[in-house]
Design a protein around this motif. Structure first.
Motif, short mmCIF file in Angstrom:
data_model
loop_
_atom_site.label_atom_id
_atom_site.label_comp_id
_atom_site.label_asym_id
_atom_site.label_seq_id
_atom_site.Cartn_x
_atom_site.Cartn_y
_atom_site.Cartn_z
N LEU A 177 -27.35 56.55 34.42
CA LEU A 177 -27.30 57.65 33.45
C LEU A 177 -26.06 58.51 33.69
N LEU A 178 -25.79 58.85 34.94
CA LEU A 178 -24.62 59.65 35.27
C LEU A 178 -23.33 58.90 34.95
N ALA A 179 -23.30 57.60 35.25
CA ALA A 179 -22.10 56.81 34.99
C ALA A 179 -21.83 56.71 33.49
N GLY A 180 -22.88 56.52 32.71
CA GLY A 180 -22.70 56.46 31.26
C GLY A 180 -22.17 57.77 30.71
N THR A 181 -22.64 58.88 31.26
CA THR A 181 -22.15 60.20 30.84
C THR A 181 -20.68 60.36 31.22
N ALA A 182 -20.31 59.92 32.42
CA ALA A 182 -18.93 60.07 32.88
C ALA A 182 -17.95 59.25 32.05
N LEU A 183 -18.40 58.10 31.56
CA LEU A 183 -17.51 57.22 30.79
C LEU A 183 -17.58 57.46 29.29
N LEU A 184 -18.39 58.43 28.86
CA LEU A 184 -18.57 58.65 27.42
C LEU A 184 -17.26 59.03 26.73
N ILE A 185 -16.54 60.00 27.29
CA ILE A 185 -15.30 60.46 26.65
C ILE A 185 -14.24 59.35 26.61
N PRO A 186 -13.96 58.66 27.75
CA PRO A 186 -13.00 57.54 27.67
C PRO A 186 -13.42 56.47 26.66
N ALA A 187 -14.73 56.23 26.54
CA ALA A 187 -15.20 55.22 25.59
C ALA A 187 -14.99 55.68 24.15
N VAL A 188 -15.28 56.95 23.88
CA VAL A 188 -15.10 57.47 22.52
C VAL A 188 -13.63 57.45 22.12
N VAL A 189 -12.76 57.86 23.04
CA VAL A 189 -11.32 57.92 22.76
C VAL A 189 -10.76 56.53 22.46
N THR A 190 -11.28 55.50 23.14
CA THR A 190 -10.74 54.14 22.98
C THR A 190 -11.64 53.26 22.13
N PHE A 191 -12.54 53.86 21.36
CA PHE A 191 -13.48 53.08 20.55
C PHE A 191 -12.70 52.25 19.52
N PRO A 192 -13.11 51.01 19.29
CA PRO A 192 -12.36 50.15 18.35
C PRO A 192 -12.35 50.70 16.93
N GLN A 193 -11.23 50.51 16.26
CA GLN A 193 -11.07 51.01 14.89
C GLN A 193 -11.80 50.14 13.87
N ARG A 194 -12.04 48.90 14.22
CA ARG A 194 -12.77 48.01 13.32
C ARG A 194 -13.88 47.31 14.08
N MET A 195 -14.81 46.77 13.35
CA MET A 195 -15.97 46.14 13.97
C MET A 195 -15.54 44.90 14.77
N PRO A 196 -15.87 44.87 16.07
CA PRO A 196 -15.55 43.68 16.88
C PRO A 196 -16.35 42.47 16.41
N SER A 197 -15.93 41.30 16.86
CA SER A 197 -16.62 40.07 16.48
C SER A 197 -17.98 39.97 17.15
N ALA A 198 -18.77 39.05 16.65
CA ALA A 198 -20.10 38.83 17.23
C ALA A 198 -20.00 38.39 18.68
N ILE A 199 -18.94 37.64 19.02
CA ILE A 199 -18.77 37.18 20.40
C ILE A 199 -18.56 38.36 21.34
N ALA A 200 -17.71 39.31 20.94
CA ALA A 200 -17.44 40.47 21.79
C ALA A 200 -18.68 41.35 21.95
N LEU A 201 -19.38 41.59 20.84
CA LEU A 201 -20.57 42.44 20.89
C LEU A 201 -21.69 41.77 21.70
#
Length: 289
Positions: A177-201
């Motif tokens: 839970l703490l790790a997910g909170t710590a990585l939330l901002i870096p994840a939001v900033v680098t979130f993909p601009q388009r939907m990734p493929s089914a393989i990646a998801l």
């Protein structure tokens, strides 16, 4: 065998995911999925109630075991093969042995364990020096894996030194839970601009649901039924699985240096940790690959 295979496949799926998704989103996604499964289980078991007096250790464990390694491995696998990643991370038991004294874990370093450390070191040199790595980005990827290896080793020793008397699922769920909170901002900033493929998801789904959540539950079961020392045998299965997947499915070329490193690091890890039940238990129970 199931756990050894499950903790040998993350590097393959990380390699697939980071082709389309940023390393921080990959790390954050698998952590969130695992948290959604393990946190309710820990809550129902009452394993979270005793964590108040161990806040500092839980925070340190979250950083060392999840935030740093999951991010570093995902970043590094953009530049080096998944098979090389699996072999380098097989040095976690060696690293635990090397850094255990500052954590208050004092074990005698006899001739056999010293030989194991030397062989493991030669294995790393063989992997890095015989053409498996090239270019600045390749060496940056190696640095990421060495950082992840150090993080996993520190996480194992934190559990052994400060959290060993607790129900393991409690500090691990809270740390996720703490790790997910710590990585939330870096994840939001680098979130993909388009939907990734089914393989990646689906790769992130496998990493979170199987390689993290299910693997932790299997580890708890294994330790309770077979003991922590015997459970540590999975350390020697993981890199074999990672190497086979990388070579057979991703067409990675391991070469003489990689094969030599594979043998030397595993042999060195076995010799360096033989007879060290406590270090075995820590390394086996804590390293969430």
């Amino acid at each position: 065998m199931a756990l050894g295979i499950i903790w040998g496949i993350p590097y393959f799926f990380i390699k697939l995911a980071v082709q389309e998704i940023s390393p921080f989103v990959v790390a954050w996604g698998r952590i969130v999925l695992a948290t959604l499964i393990l946190l309710p289980i820990a809550w129902r078991r009452g394993a979270l109630r005793s964590l108040g007096a161990h806040k500092a250790a839980v925070c340190a464990f979250a950083t060392a075991e999840f935030v740093i390694p999951f991010s570093a491995i995902s970043i590094g696998e953009r530049w080096i093969d998944s098979s090389v990643t699996g072999i380098l991370l097989a040095a976690v038991p060696l690293t635990i042995t090397l850094i255990s004294r500052p954590f208050g874990v004092h074990e005698r370093l006899g001739p056999w364990r010293f030989l194991g450390l030397a062989l493991g070191l030669f294995g790393v040199v063989a992997l890095l020096g015989f053409g498996s790595i090239s270019g600045p980005l390749g060496w940056a990827g190696v640095s990421c894996m060495l950082l992840a290896t150090l993080g996993y080793a520190i996480g194992a020793l934190i559990i052994q030194r400060h959290l060993s008397e607790l129900d393991s699922i409690g500090p691990i769920a809270a740390s996720l839970l703490l790790a997910g909170t710590a990585l939330l901002i870096p994840a939001v900033v680098t979130f993909p601009q388009r939907m990734p493929s089914a393989i990646a998801l689906s790769s992130i789904g496998v990493l979170g649901l199987i390689c993290t959540a299910l693997a932790m539950l299997l580890m708890f079961y294994l330790i309770s039924h077979a003991g922590a020392s015997r459970a540590s045998v999975i350390t020697y299965i993981n890199p074999a699985v990672a190497t086979l997947l990388g070579v057979l499915l991703l067409h990675e070329h391991l070469g003489v240096g990689g094969i030599t490193a594979f043998v030397l690091i595993l042999l060195g890890s076995w010799l360096a940790t033989r007879g060290a039940a406590s270090a075995h238990g820590a390394g086996a129970g804590a390293s969430a690959q």
